[in-house]
Design a protein around this motif. Structure first.
Motif, short mmCIF file in Angstrom:
data_model
loop_
_atom_site.label_atom_id
_atom_site.label_comp_id
_atom_site.label_asym_id
_atom_site.label_seq_id
_atom_site.Cartn_x
_atom_site.Cartn_y
_atom_site.Cartn_z
N PHE A 114 0.84 -1.20 0.00
CA PHE A 114 0.00 0.00 0.00
C PHE A 114 0.87 1.24 0.00
N THR A 115 0.39 2.26 -0.70
CA THR A 115 1.13 3.51 -0.79
C THR A 115 0.35 4.64 -0.12
N PHE A 116 1.04 5.36 0.75
CA PHE A 116 0.48 6.55 1.39
C PHE A 116 1.11 7.77 0.73
N ASP A 117 0.26 8.61 0.13
CA ASP A 117 0.72 9.70 -0.71
C ASP A 117 0.33 11.04 -0.10
N ALA A 118 1.33 11.87 0.19
CA ALA A 118 1.09 13.20 0.80
C ALA A 118 1.37 14.33 -0.19
N SER A 119 1.38 14.02 -1.48
CA SER A 119 1.76 15.03 -2.47
C SER A 119 0.76 16.17 -2.58
N LYS A 120 -0.47 15.99 -2.10
CA LYS A 120 -1.46 17.05 -2.15
C LYS A 120 -1.31 18.04 -0.98
N SER A 121 -0.35 17.79 -0.10
CA SER A 121 -0.08 18.76 0.97
C SER A 121 0.45 20.05 0.35
N SER A 122 0.21 21.18 1.02
CA SER A 122 0.61 22.44 0.41
C SER A 122 0.83 23.53 1.44
N ASP A 123 1.50 24.58 0.97
CA ASP A 123 1.65 25.82 1.71
C ASP A 123 0.70 26.83 1.06
N PRO A 124 -0.39 27.22 1.72
CA PRO A 124 -1.36 28.13 1.09
C PRO A 124 -0.75 29.45 0.63
N LYS A 154 8.93 8.53 -3.82
CA LYS A 154 9.31 9.95 -3.88
C LYS A 154 9.20 10.51 -2.47
N GLN A 155 9.68 11.72 -2.28
CA GLN A 155 9.74 12.27 -0.93
C GLN A 155 8.37 12.37 -0.28
N SER A 156 7.34 12.53 -1.09
CA SER A 156 6.00 12.75 -0.52
C SER A 156 5.17 11.48 -0.40
N SER A 157 5.78 10.30 -0.59
CA SER A 157 4.99 9.07 -0.49
C SER A 157 5.78 7.98 0.24
N TRP A 158 5.04 6.99 0.74
CA TRP A 158 5.64 5.87 1.48
C TRP A 158 4.86 4.61 1.10
N MET A 159 5.55 3.61 0.54
CA MET A 159 4.93 2.34 0.18
C MET A 159 5.30 1.30 1.23
N VAL A 160 4.29 0.59 1.72
CA VAL A 160 4.46 -0.36 2.82
C VAL A 160 3.90 -1.72 2.40
N ASP A 161 4.63 -2.76 2.74
CA ASP A 161 4.19 -4.14 2.55
C ASP A 161 3.42 -4.57 3.79
N ALA A 162 2.10 -4.78 3.62
CA ALA A 162 1.27 -5.10 4.79
C ALA A 162 1.69 -6.39 5.46
N SER A 163 2.35 -7.30 4.72
CA SER A 163 2.79 -8.55 5.34
C SER A 163 3.91 -8.32 6.35
N GLN A 164 4.53 -7.13 6.33
CA GLN A 164 5.59 -6.80 7.27
C GLN A 164 5.05 -6.26 8.60
N LEU A 165 3.74 -5.98 8.65
CA LEU A 165 3.18 -5.46 9.89
C LEU A 165 3.24 -6.52 10.99
N SER A 166 3.31 -6.08 12.22
CA SER A 166 3.58 -6.98 13.34
C SER A 166 2.48 -7.99 13.58
N ALA A 167 1.21 -7.63 13.32
CA ALA A 167 0.12 -8.54 13.66
C ALA A 167 -1.07 -8.31 12.73
N ILE A 168 -1.82 -9.39 12.50
CA ILE A 168 -3.07 -9.31 11.76
C ILE A 168 -4.19 -8.89 12.72
N ASN A 169 -5.20 -8.25 12.18
CA ASN A 169 -6.36 -7.79 12.95
C ASN A 169 -6.00 -6.73 13.99
N GLN A 170 -4.86 -6.08 13.79
CA GLN A 170 -4.41 -5.00 14.69
C GLN A 170 -4.41 -3.69 13.90
N PRO A 171 -5.10 -2.62 14.38
CA PRO A 171 -5.08 -1.35 13.64
C PRO A 171 -3.73 -0.65 13.76
#
Length: 531
Positions: A114-124, A154-171
């Motif tokens: 999964f990729t978390f993308d913060a590229s829409k962040s801005s300085d008004p 890229k600097q504004s995004s982070w891709m994570v492999d969910a299988s690397q998370l510590s536990a299933i059914n944990q938020p």
């Protein structure tokens, strides 16, 4: 003052200081000067009674942040050197950064990336400037392999492999912290999404807020905190494999809000949450439960609420007097004791309650006082609303009583009305170019027309409607709203008396409305008025 929100400076002319009969037109000019001597240039709009500058105008004028600017309004008669000035000081502060994070929320398959993308962040203040992005995950340890850091495409995004998370059914909550990069810029903003890895292949989708469209027709960016006095519109976009899922919306307590089955192939479903369903503070938490045969999934969104203005101790709005005799009266209303927990600068709108609705008589501005006039005999509820920079408002009311005059016969009433009508100098009002002075007179005419008739009433009614179209500013939505209210009240008080020209003027006011506090005291000089 934050330049990204634009700048509005209001002025109100003392009508008694203007030449009677409109002998001399009043001209206006705004100028500015910076405390450090840097260039301060205003656009052509500075030649109006009110100064309205949008964010693009301020950017083009190159105003400096954290610098004091003195704005001065000069009012003078045409062809005369006699002028009057008023000034106010404005400091432009940096606007808060806007952090935006796109990606999955709610249940996700435990085996996908999964990729978390913060590229829409801005300085008004400068939408093209570069920002710094720092990503984090909680609770720790987030990943079973403590050396795992994910991938930064890229600097504004982070891709994570969910299988690397510590536990299933944990938020797990993923957060981006956005920071300014200029020297001395300490601003930061955060945005977060929470996912829960699930076994198998649960239905997935993404919930976003809808905040309208910008001037270019694209989706407008939402403010970090939602205005608690406005509806919240949430949109669930189902991922392609799950567009036949049925969807049930629930709140944080699991209470069902809305349920519906999507038509086959429908990519999204929406939910409107009204302010009456919001908590008193904190955030609105929504979940969409997506059901497929044999498996369910959830998507969620957490929307922080803006704190509306607050007045902890009455009286928050009061008038100098609460009872007087028609028609020689005014009520001076004052808003007092208001503050905003978010630190926003407040503006104040004044008006009258009408069948449970708020009818604005003075659009939102920095002044905490307003002089009410134009009420026929009876009881009324006046109001003042404190409004923050996000548009959240809180209002207070005050009762007034306008008593019947001593005149009792129809002839007495007509004479009283005619005496008051003759004191309204339409040409003088027109020469001020002051829309608030004209609408004040229209409110007075409407109250006189409701009380009785007189020979000069209809002519003044028509003349004021025509004059309004020459002084109103279609670029000022607040002033246009009060213009429309005044025009409606005058026309309601005697539509049959409208001339074709006045009727056309009323239509112009309506059309312009649909498509669209420094006091400048004048100087009376009889020689100037007669030259």
């Amino acid at each position: 003052m934050q330049p990204s929100r634009g700048l509005k400076l209001q002025s109100k002319l003392q009508v008694s200081s203007v030449c009677k009969g409109g002998a001399k037109q009043v001209n206006y000019l705004w100028t500015c000067a910076s405390a450090d001597g840097s260039t301060c240039t205003l656009p052509d709009a500075a030649a109006n009674q009110q100064l309205l500058l949008g964010a693009s105008d301020l950017a083009a004028a190159s105003f400096k942040l954290e610098t004091d600017y003195t704005f001065t309004l000069t009012a003078g008669f045409t062809g005369s050197a006699v002028t009057s000035t008023a000034s106010t000081v404005v400091r432009f502060a940096r606007s808060p950064l806007r952090a935006a994070l796109a990606g999955p929320s709610g249940d996700v398959p435990a085996t996908k990336n999964f990729t978390f993308d913060a590229s829409k962040s801005s300085d008004p203040d400068n939408p093209t400037t570069s920002l710094k992005y720092d990503f984090s995950c909680s609770p720790q340890p987030c990943f079973s392999d403590v050396t795992y850091t994910g991938v930064r495409p890229k600097q504004s995004s982070w891709m994570v492999d969910a299988s690397q998370l510590s536990a299933i059914n944990q938020p797990y909550t993923f957060t981006v912290t956005v920071s300014g990069t200029a020297a001395g810029d300490t601003r930061q903003a955060t945005a977060s999404l929470t996912i829960t890895p699930r076994p198998g292949n649960p239905p997935t989708g993404t919930i976003t807020r809808f905040c309208g469209y910008d001037a270019t027709g694209n989706l407008a960016a939402c403010l970090a905190k939602h205005n608690p006095t406005q509806d919240l519109l949430a949109i669930l976009r189902l991922d392609p494999d799950f567009r036949s899922a049925s969807v049930q919306w629930v709140n944080a307590g699991g209470q069902q809000l809305q349920e519906g089955v999507n038509a086959q192939g429908t990519p999204s479903t929406t939910l409107t949450v009204h302010p009456t369903a919001f908590p008193t503070a904190g955030a609105v938490i929504l979940q969409a439960v997506m059901r497929m045969p044999g498996v369910n999934g959830t998507a969620s969104i957490n929307v922080p609420l803006n704190n509306p203005p607050n007045c902890p101790q009455a009286p928050c709005f009061f008038t100098d007097i609460n009872s007087t005799v028609f028609p020689a009266y005014t009520f001076v209303g004052a808003a007092s004791g208001w503050s905003d927990a978010d630190g926003d600068v407040l503006t104040y709108e004044f008006g009258q309650m009408s069948n449970g609705d708020y009818r604005a008589l003075q659009p939102a501005g920095p002044s905490t006082t307003y002089t009410f006039r134009g009420f026929e005999p009876g009881s009324y509820q006046l109001y003042a609303c404190a409004i923050d920079t996000s548009g959240a408002r809180t209002c207070a009311t005050a009762p007034i009583q306008v008593q019947q005059p001593a005149a009792v016969t129809p002839a007495d009433k007509a004479a009283l009305v005619e005496s008051s009508v003759t004191k309204i100098d339409v040409e003088q009002l027109a020469s001020t170019g002051d829309v608030s002075a004209v609408t004040d007179a229209m409110q007075e005419i409407a109250s006189l027309a409701a009380f009785s008739t007189s020979p000069g009433l209809a002519a003044k009614q028509n003349a004021l409607l025509t004059t309004l179209t020459t002084v109103m500013n279609p670029n000022d939505p607040g002033a246009m709203a009060t213009s429309l209210n005044a025009a409606d009240r005058v026309s309601d008080a005697g539509t049959a008396a409208l001339t074709p020209e006045a009727g056309a003027a009323l239509l112009n006011v309506t059309d312009a409305f649909v498509t669209s506090n420094a006091d400048a005291a004048g100087v009376t000089d009889n020689q100037v008025c007669t030259r």
